[in-house]
Scaffold this motif. Structure first.
Motif, PDB file in Angstrom:
ATOM      1  N   ASN A   8       0.875  -1.062  -0.069  1.00  0.00           N
ATOM      2  CA  ASN A   8       0.149  -0.104  -0.044  1.00  0.00           C
ATOM      3  C   ASN A   8       0.959   1.101  -0.119  1.00  0.00           C
ATOM      4  OD1 ASN A   8      -2.150  -1.625  -0.014  1.00  0.00           O
ATOM      5  ND2 ASN A   8      -2.326  -1.423   2.138  1.00  0.00           N
ATOM      6  N   ALA A   9       1.903   1.256   0.782  1.00  0.00           N
ATOM      7  CA  ALA A   9       2.812   2.230   0.717  1.00  0.00           C
ATOM      8  C   ALA A   9       3.451   2.726  -0.577  1.00  0.00           C
ATOM      9  CB  ALA A   9       3.964   2.232   1.744  1.00  0.00           C
ATOM     10  N   LYS A  10       3.820   1.428  -1.281  1.00  0.00           N
ATOM     11  CA  LYS A  10       4.385   1.791  -2.496  1.00  0.00           C
ATOM     12  C   LYS A  10       3.419   2.194  -3.462  1.00  0.00           C
ATOM     13  CE  LYS A  10       4.163  -1.823  -5.441  1.00  0.00           C
ATOM     14  NZ  LYS A  10       3.569  -1.262  -6.583  1.00  0.00           N
ATOM     15  N   ASP A  11       2.258   1.837  -3.597  1.00  0.00           N
ATOM     16  CA  ASP A  11       1.217   2.136  -4.478  1.00  0.00           C
ATOM     17  C   ASP A  11       0.925   3.829  -4.168  1.00  0.00           C
ATOM     18  OD1 ASP A  11       0.838  -0.258  -5.417  1.00  0.00           O
ATOM     19  OD2 ASP A  11      -0.927  -0.703  -4.410  1.00  0.00           O
ATOM     20  N   ALA A  12       0.993   4.290  -3.101  1.00  0.00           N
ATOM     21  CA  ALA A  12       0.744   5.693  -2.747  1.00  0.00           C
ATOM     22  C   ALA A  12       1.855   6.375  -2.926  1.00  0.00           C
ATOM     23  CB  ALA A  12       0.607   5.705  -1.129  1.00  0.00           C
ATOM     24  N   LEU A  13       3.070   6.084  -2.772  1.00  0.00           N
ATOM     25  CA  LEU A  13       4.369   6.827  -3.000  1.00  0.00           C
ATOM     26  C   LEU A  13       4.639   6.942  -4.733  1.00  0.00           C
ATOM     27  CD1 LEU A  13       6.472   8.187  -1.360  1.00  0.00           C
ATOM     28  CD2 LEU A  13       7.961   6.154  -1.611  1.00  0.00           C
ATOM     29  N   LYS A  31      14.639   3.432  -4.063  1.00  0.00           N
ATOM     30  CA  LYS A  31      15.174   2.292  -3.242  1.00  0.00           C
ATOM     31  C   LYS A  31      14.019   1.498  -2.679  1.00  0.00           C
ATOM     32  CE  LYS A  31      18.554   1.237   0.252  1.00  0.00           C
ATOM     33  NZ  LYS A  31      19.533   1.330   1.160  1.00  0.00           N
ATOM     34  N   PHE A  32      12.826   2.338  -1.930  1.00  0.00           N
ATOM     35  CA  PHE A  32      12.006   1.671  -1.225  1.00  0.00           C
ATOM     36  C   PHE A  32      11.053   1.087  -2.411  1.00  0.00           C
ATOM     37  CE2 PHE A  32       7.439   1.816  -0.322  1.00  0.00           C
ATOM     38  CZ  PHE A  32       7.547   1.037   0.751  1.00  0.00           C
ATOM     39  N   ILE A  33      10.843   1.493  -3.513  1.00  0.00           N
ATOM     40  CA  ILE A  33       9.583   1.242  -4.648  1.00  0.00           C
ATOM     41  C   ILE A  33      10.440  -0.016  -5.110  1.00  0.00           C
ATOM     42  CG2 ILE A  33       8.820   1.566  -6.888  1.00  0.00           C
ATOM     43  CD1 ILE A  33       8.406   4.483  -5.643  1.00  0.00           C
ATOM     44  N   PRO A 107       8.216  17.950   0.486  1.00  0.00           N
ATOM     45  CA  PRO A 107       8.119  18.608  -0.874  1.00  0.00           C
ATOM     46  C   PRO A 107       7.284  17.872  -1.924  1.00  0.00           C
ATOM     47  CG  PRO A 107      10.618  18.137  -0.127  1.00  0.00           C
ATOM     48  CD  PRO A 107       9.612  17.420   0.833  1.00  0.00           C
ATOM     49  N   LEU A 108       6.850  16.714  -1.504  1.00  0.00           N
ATOM     50  CA  LEU A 108       5.954  16.050  -2.580  1.00  0.00           C
ATOM     51  C   LEU A 108       4.735  16.274  -2.459  1.00  0.00           C
ATOM     52  CD1 LEU A 108       7.354  12.363  -1.846  1.00  0.00           C
ATOM     53  CD2 LEU A 108       8.074  14.046  -3.958  1.00  0.00           C
ATOM     54  N   GLY A 109       4.216  17.144  -1.297  1.00  0.00           N
ATOM     55  CA  GLY A 109       2.656  17.664  -1.115  1.00  0.00           C
ATOM     56  C   GLY A 109       2.182  16.364  -1.253  1.00  0.00           C
ATOM     57  N   ILE A 110       2.080  15.350  -0.354  1.00  0.00           N
ATOM     58  CA  ILE A 110       1.198  14.191  -0.591  1.00  0.00           C
ATOM     59  C   ILE A 110      -0.076  14.290   0.254  1.00  0.00           C
ATOM     60  CG2 ILE A 110       1.345  11.863   0.851  1.00  0.00           C
ATOM     61  CD1 ILE A 110       4.309  11.860   0.709  1.00  0.00           C
ATOM     62  N   LYS A 111      -1.067  13.833  -0.220  1.00  0.00           N
ATOM     63  CA  LYS A 111      -2.275  13.898   0.171  1.00  0.00           C
ATOM     64  C   LYS A 111      -2.524  13.125   1.282  1.00  0.00           C
ATOM     65  CE  LYS A 111      -4.086  14.670  -4.529  1.00  0.00           C
ATOM     66  NZ  LYS A 111      -4.991  14.461  -5.634  1.00  0.00           N
ATOM     67  N   TYR A 116      -1.400   8.354   4.766  1.00  0.00           N
ATOM     68  CA  TYR A 116      -1.890   7.489   5.778  1.00  0.00           C
ATOM     69  C   TYR A 116      -1.283   6.110   5.404  1.00  0.00           C
ATOM     70  CZ  TYR A 116      -5.088   4.542   8.507  1.00  0.00           C
ATOM     71  OH  TYR A 116      -5.560   3.685   9.435  1.00  0.00           O
ATOM     72  N   ALA A 117      -1.028   5.697   4.129  1.00  0.00           N
ATOM     73  CA  ALA A 117      -0.666   4.503   3.590  1.00  0.00           C
ATOM     74  C   ALA A 117       0.858   4.484   3.771  1.00  0.00           C
ATOM     75  CB  ALA A 117      -0.910   4.516   2.192  1.00  0.00           C
ATOM     76  N   ILE A 118       1.749   5.587   3.569  1.00  0.00           N
ATOM     77  CA  ILE A 118       2.807   5.718   3.681  1.00  0.00           C
ATOM     78  C   ILE A 118       3.319   6.114   5.122  1.00  0.00           C
ATOM     79  CG2 ILE A 118       4.873   7.397   3.043  1.00  0.00           C
ATOM     80  CD1 ILE A 118       3.274   8.259   0.730  1.00  0.00           C
ATOM     81  N   PHE A 119       2.558   6.085   6.092  1.00  0.00           N
ATOM     82  CA  PHE A 119       2.805   6.483   7.535  1.00  0.00           C
ATOM     83  C   PHE A 119       3.551   5.491   8.090  1.00  0.00           C
ATOM     84  CE2 PHE A 119       1.711   6.246  12.028  1.00  0.00           C
ATOM     85  CZ  PHE A 119       2.084   7.662  12.365  1.00  0.00           C
TER      86      PHE A 119
END
Length: 125
Positions: A8-13, A31-33, A107-111, A116-119
């Motif tokens: 889920n974090a990958k999809d969000a990022l 690297k994470f992806i 800097p990415l301006g994440i929604k 929440y998914a990246i948390f």
């Protein structure tokens, strides 16, 4: 983190791949992806094995699609074990580091829901 949290974090990022963050943030994100893609391949391989084991097939030997068209039917007698194994797979603990800081992600301006998914990847400073 669990395997499903990684996916889920990958999809969000990935939604922010068109952003141009500072080099260190970009490097950590890539690297994470890459790590998460390996985990997702494992997840999909195991799910395919589970489908082969528990999936319902038609007369031609093809898997029977679910009514919503998003998956496949599981043999009635195997529904409980399939659900149990699916939850165990999703909740498999996976170690990942280094975490991101809020300064790196800002800097990415994440929604909100993407954050929440990246948390689980964020280290509090």
């Amino acid at each position: 983190m669990t395997l499903i949290e990684i996916i889920n974090a990958k999809d969000a990022l990935q939604k922010y791949s068109d952003s141009i963050p500072p080099g260190a943030t970009m490097f950590k994100a890539i690297k994470f992806i890459k790590f998460a893609e390996e985990q997702e391949r494992y997840f999909n391989d195991v799910r395919a094995q589970m489908l082969a084991k528990y999936g319902e097939r038609d007369a031609d030997g093809k898997y029977v699609p679910s009514k919503d068209g998003k998956g496949y039917n599981i043999k009635r007698e195997h529904t409980q074990i399939f659900l149990k194994e699916s939850l165990e797979l999703q909740n498999t603990e996976v170690e990942y580091s280094p975490p991101f800081t809020l300064d790196e992600l800002s800097p990415l301006g994440i929604k909100f829901w993407d954050m929440y998914a990246i948390f689980p990847l964020i280290k509090e400073e």
